[in-house]
Design a protein around this motif. Sequence first.
Motif, PDB file in Angstrom:
ATOM      1  N   ASN A 166       0.817  -1.212   0.000  1.00 45.76           N
ATOM      2  CA  ASN A 166       0.000   0.000   0.000  1.00 45.76           C
ATOM      3  C   ASN A 166       0.855   1.268   0.000  1.00 45.76           C
ATOM      4  O   ASN A 166       2.071   1.234   0.088  1.00 45.76           O
ATOM      5  CB  ASN A 166      -0.905  -0.024   1.228  1.00 45.76           C
ATOM      6  CG  ASN A 166      -0.087  -0.318   2.470  1.00 45.76           C
ATOM      7  OD1 ASN A 166       1.062   0.087   2.572  1.00 45.76           O
ATOM      8  ND2 ASN A 166      -0.671  -1.037   3.410  1.00 45.76           N
ATOM      9  N   ARG A 168       1.072   3.314   2.269  1.00 44.38           N
ATOM     10  CA  ARG A 168       1.688   3.505   3.570  1.00 44.38           C
ATOM     11  C   ARG A 168       3.123   2.988   3.571  1.00 44.38           C
ATOM     12  O   ARG A 168       4.035   3.629   4.084  1.00 44.38           O
ATOM     13  CB  ARG A 168       0.881   2.732   4.597  1.00 44.38           C
ATOM     14  CG  ARG A 168       0.888   3.306   5.940  1.00 44.38           C
ATOM     15  CD  ARG A 168      -0.025   2.463   6.759  1.00 44.38           C
ATOM     16  NE  ARG A 168      -1.377   2.945   6.639  1.00 44.38           N
ATOM     17  CZ  ARG A 168      -1.806   4.026   7.288  1.00 44.38           C
ATOM     18  NH1 ARG A 168      -0.994   4.730   8.036  1.00 44.38           N
ATOM     19  NH2 ARG A 168      -3.047   4.399   7.175  1.00 44.38           N
ATOM     20  N   LEU A 169       3.295   1.815   2.957  1.00 52.89           N
ATOM     21  CA  LEU A 169       4.653   1.280   2.850  1.00 52.89           C
ATOM     22  C   LEU A 169       5.500   2.210   1.985  1.00 52.89           C
ATOM     23  O   LEU A 169       6.644   2.502   2.321  1.00 52.89           O
ATOM     24  CB  LEU A 169       4.654  -0.133   2.252  1.00 52.89           C
ATOM     25  CG  LEU A 169       6.048  -0.666   1.897  1.00 52.89           C
ATOM     26  CD1 LEU A 169       6.879  -0.922   3.148  1.00 52.89           C
ATOM     27  CD2 LEU A 169       5.980  -1.929   1.069  1.00 52.89           C
ATOM     28  N   ALA A 172       6.467   5.245   4.091  1.00 57.00           N
ATOM     29  CA  ALA A 172       7.371   4.923   5.211  1.00 57.00           C
ATOM     30  C   ALA A 172       8.747   4.499   4.693  1.00 57.00           C
ATOM     31  O   ALA A 172       9.779   4.880   5.247  1.00 57.00           O
ATOM     32  CB  ALA A 172       6.750   3.827   6.076  1.00 57.00           C
ATOM     33  N   SER A 192       2.806   2.998  13.262  1.00 60.90           N
ATOM     34  CA  SER A 192       1.845   4.005  12.843  1.00 60.90           C
ATOM     35  C   SER A 192       0.997   4.509  14.002  1.00 60.90           C
ATOM     36  O   SER A 192       0.737   3.778  14.956  1.00 60.90           O
ATOM     37  CB  SER A 192       0.952   3.371  11.779  1.00 60.90           C
ATOM     38  OG  SER A 192       0.064   4.309  11.289  1.00 60.90           O
ATOM     39  N   TYR A 197      -3.862   0.308  11.852  1.00 66.41           N
ATOM     40  CA  TYR A 197      -2.657  -0.211  11.200  1.00 66.41           C
ATOM     41  C   TYR A 197      -1.619  -0.634  12.240  1.00 66.41           C
ATOM     42  O   TYR A 197      -1.114   0.208  12.980  1.00 66.41           O
ATOM     43  CB  TYR A 197      -2.073   0.871  10.286  1.00 66.41           C
ATOM     44  CG  TYR A 197      -1.249   0.304   9.166  1.00 66.41           C
ATOM     45  CD1 TYR A 197      -1.854  -0.271   8.065  1.00 66.41           C
ATOM     46  CD2 TYR A 197       0.140   0.317   9.233  1.00 66.41           C
ATOM     47  CE1 TYR A 197      -1.096  -0.815   7.040  1.00 66.41           C
ATOM     48  CE2 TYR A 197       0.903  -0.225   8.214  1.00 66.41           C
ATOM     49  CZ  TYR A 197       0.275  -0.781   7.120  1.00 66.41           C
ATOM     50  OH  TYR A 197       1.035  -1.320   6.111  1.00 66.41           O
ATOM     51  N   THR A 199       1.267  -2.611  11.626  1.00 62.34           N
ATOM     52  CA  THR A 199       2.612  -2.915  11.128  1.00 62.34           C
ATOM     53  C   THR A 199       3.559  -1.735  11.360  1.00 62.34           C
ATOM     54  O   THR A 199       3.181  -0.581  11.186  1.00 62.34           O
ATOM     55  CB  THR A 199       2.553  -3.235   9.615  1.00 62.34           C
ATOM     56  OG1 THR A 199       1.708  -4.362   9.422  1.00 62.34           O
ATOM     57  CG2 THR A 199       3.933  -3.551   9.062  1.00 62.34           C
ATOM     58  N   GLY A 200       4.774  -2.055  11.744  1.00 65.61           N
ATOM     59  CA  GLY A 200       5.806  -1.032  11.906  1.00 65.61           C
ATOM     60  C   GLY A 200       7.137  -1.606  11.439  1.00 65.61           C
ATOM     61  O   GLY A 200       7.164  -2.634  10.765  1.00 65.61           O
ATOM     62  N   TYR A 201       8.224  -0.970  11.796  1.00 68.07           N
ATOM     63  CA  TYR A 201       9.512  -1.458  11.295  1.00 68.07           C
ATOM     64  C   TYR A 201      10.695  -0.972  12.120  1.00 68.07           C
ATOM     65  O   TYR A 201      10.591   0.008  12.867  1.00 68.07           O
ATOM     66  CB  TYR A 201       9.706  -1.038   9.838  1.00 68.07           C
ATOM     67  CG  TYR A 201       9.759   0.460   9.618  1.00 68.07           C
ATOM     68  CD1 TYR A 201      10.958   1.163   9.711  1.00 68.07           C
ATOM     69  CD2 TYR A 201       8.610   1.188   9.325  1.00 68.07           C
ATOM     70  CE1 TYR A 201      11.005   2.542   9.511  1.00 68.07           C
ATOM     71  CE2 TYR A 201       8.648   2.569   9.127  1.00 68.07           C
ATOM     72  CZ  TYR A 201       9.850   3.230   9.222  1.00 68.07           C
ATOM     73  OH  TYR A 201       9.899   4.588   9.037  1.00 68.07           O
ATOM     74  N   TYR A 209      15.028  -2.477   5.739  1.00 69.13           N
ATOM     75  CA  TYR A 209      13.723  -2.119   6.306  1.00 69.13           C
ATOM     76  C   TYR A 209      13.064  -3.402   6.788  1.00 69.13           C
ATOM     77  O   TYR A 209      12.582  -4.200   5.986  1.00 69.13           O
ATOM     78  CB  TYR A 209      12.930  -1.444   5.200  1.00 69.13           C
ATOM     79  CG  TYR A 209      11.571  -0.890   5.551  1.00 69.13           C
ATOM     80  CD1 TYR A 209      11.410   0.454   5.869  1.00 69.13           C
ATOM     81  CD2 TYR A 209      10.438  -1.694   5.494  1.00 69.13           C
ATOM     82  CE1 TYR A 209      10.153   0.978   6.137  1.00 69.13           C
ATOM     83  CE2 TYR A 209       9.179  -1.175   5.763  1.00 69.13           C
ATOM     84  CZ  TYR A 209       9.044   0.160   6.084  1.00 69.13           C
ATOM     85  OH  TYR A 209       7.796   0.683   6.346  1.00 69.13           O
ATOM     86  N   ARG A 211      10.187  -5.030   8.399  1.00 68.77           N
ATOM     87  CA  ARG A 211       8.783  -4.811   8.796  1.00 68.77           C
ATOM     88  C   ARG A 211       8.350  -5.863   9.809  1.00 68.77           C
ATOM     89  O   ARG A 211       8.712  -7.031   9.698  1.00 68.77           O
ATOM     90  CB  ARG A 211       7.849  -4.968   7.602  1.00 68.77           C
ATOM     91  CG  ARG A 211       8.060  -4.029   6.512  1.00 68.77           C
ATOM     92  CD  ARG A 211       7.114  -4.362   5.388  1.00 68.77           C
ATOM     93  NE  ARG A 211       5.817  -3.718   5.538  1.00 68.77           N
ATOM     94  CZ  ARG A 211       4.708  -4.144   4.973  1.00 68.77           C
ATOM     95  NH1 ARG A 211       4.711  -5.255   4.265  1.00 68.77           N
ATOM     96  NH2 ARG A 211       3.592  -3.473   5.113  1.00 68.77           N
ATOM     97  N   ARG A 225       7.938   7.203  16.378  1.00 69.75           N
ATOM     98  CA  ARG A 225       8.994   7.350  15.375  1.00 69.75           C
ATOM     99  C   ARG A 225      10.231   7.871  16.086  1.00 69.75           C
ATOM    100  O   ARG A 225      10.256   9.007  16.540  1.00 69.75           O
ATOM    101  CB  ARG A 225       8.570   8.255  14.226  1.00 69.75           C
ATOM    102  CG  ARG A 225       9.657   8.354  13.152  1.00 69.75           C
ATOM    103  CD  ARG A 225       9.132   8.832  11.812  1.00 69.75           C
ATOM    104  NE  ARG A 225       8.852   7.754  10.887  1.00 69.75           N
ATOM    105  CZ  ARG A 225       7.795   7.719  10.069  1.00 69.75           C
ATOM    106  NH1 ARG A 225       6.913   8.691  10.081  1.00 69.75           N
ATOM    107  NH2 ARG A 225       7.633   6.711   9.232  1.00 69.75           N
TER     108      ARG A 225
HETATM  109  C1  PML Z   1       2.857   5.454   9.150  1.00 71.15           C
HETATM  110  O1  PML Z   1       1.681   5.232   9.319  1.00 71.15           O
HETATM  111  O2  PML Z   1       3.245   6.501   8.665  1.00 71.15           O
HETATM  112  C2  PML Z   1       3.880   4.462   9.527  1.00 71.15           C
HETATM  113  C3  PML Z   1       3.682   3.182   8.852  1.00 71.15           C
HETATM  114  C4  PML Z   1       4.797   2.221   9.126  1.00 71.15           C
HETATM  115  C5  PML Z   1       4.690   0.882   8.467  1.00 71.15           C
HETATM  116  C6  PML Z   1       4.460   0.873   6.991  1.00 71.15           C
HETATM  117  C7  PML Z   1       4.598  -0.507   6.400  1.00 71.15           C
HETATM  118  O3  PML Z   1       5.731  -1.003   6.267  1.00 71.15           O
HETATM  119  O4  PML Z   1       3.594  -1.128   6.084  1.00 71.15           O
END
Ligand code: PML
Length: 251
Positions: A166, A168-169, A172, A192, A197, A199-201, A209, A211, A225
């Motif tokens: 997506n 979002r990835l 990020a 996030s 949502y 998922t983070g990293y 990266y 995840r 962050r």
């Molecule tokens: C955000 O919402 O800005 C951070 C999202 C971090 C993870 C994104 C992903 O790798 O899916």
Amino acid sequence: LSYYSVRMRASKSKPHEEGGKHISGGEQLVLFDEIRGAVDKLLHKSLTHSRGTPDFAQIQFEVVDEPVQVISPLQVTTHTTNSVDEGQLLAQNLLMKCGVPFPIIQKAYLLVEEYAELSGAILIDSKTGQRLDESYHNGKGIRVSRMDWRDENFKKWNREIAANQNNRLKEALTLASKVSMHQATVAELCWSDDPDYTTGYVASKKFGYQRITTLKQYGNEQGCRIFFVDSSEDVTKYIDYLKTNPVLIQW
Ligand code: PML
């Protein structure tokens, strides 16, 4: 050919007002003819975020005079985890592998709780755990700006490497790639503030990266962050790089 930085921030009540809540933000780096499209996209984003509807938003553009640096995206690895505990344990192990000692990680987690409502990133000295950005921007956190990944190139990467990821990835990974490029960055930890949502990293130049699918519970609006920073580098210059050096991602 000049590039333009287009930025958006949206919040509940004006940012300087008491009780203001950050809703969303966005960055684009585009050519003159693309400004209208970028403004449209950012406006849409500001109006449709699951943290709520904003009652204040600002979208601005400005020409970028500095030469644009083109860099590769970090390599992406996805870890599917089954619980927040498992995800967080993995994140901490990855941070330690990047060279952040365990007590500093613990200190950082306390700061995350304390500064959960910040819209920008917090910078932490990877050796002492001390916050380094407090005297900048009234302690509101550092907003990384002036970076983008052009759509056609992202789509190609997505088709061949990531398979249907997506936006979002995209955003990020663009930010993480710019941040980790700088030699002062030891590692970044992020998840996030979007309640939908999880998922983070953990990102770093060395390990890419990484995840992690469960860094928080659904419904939780507390984001994170953090940049763990090598403070033997010049912090003012580092912040300047994060905010003003224009970077395009190209795969
Ligand atoms: C955000 O919402 O800005 C951070 C999202 C971090 C993870 C994104 C992903 O790798 O899916």
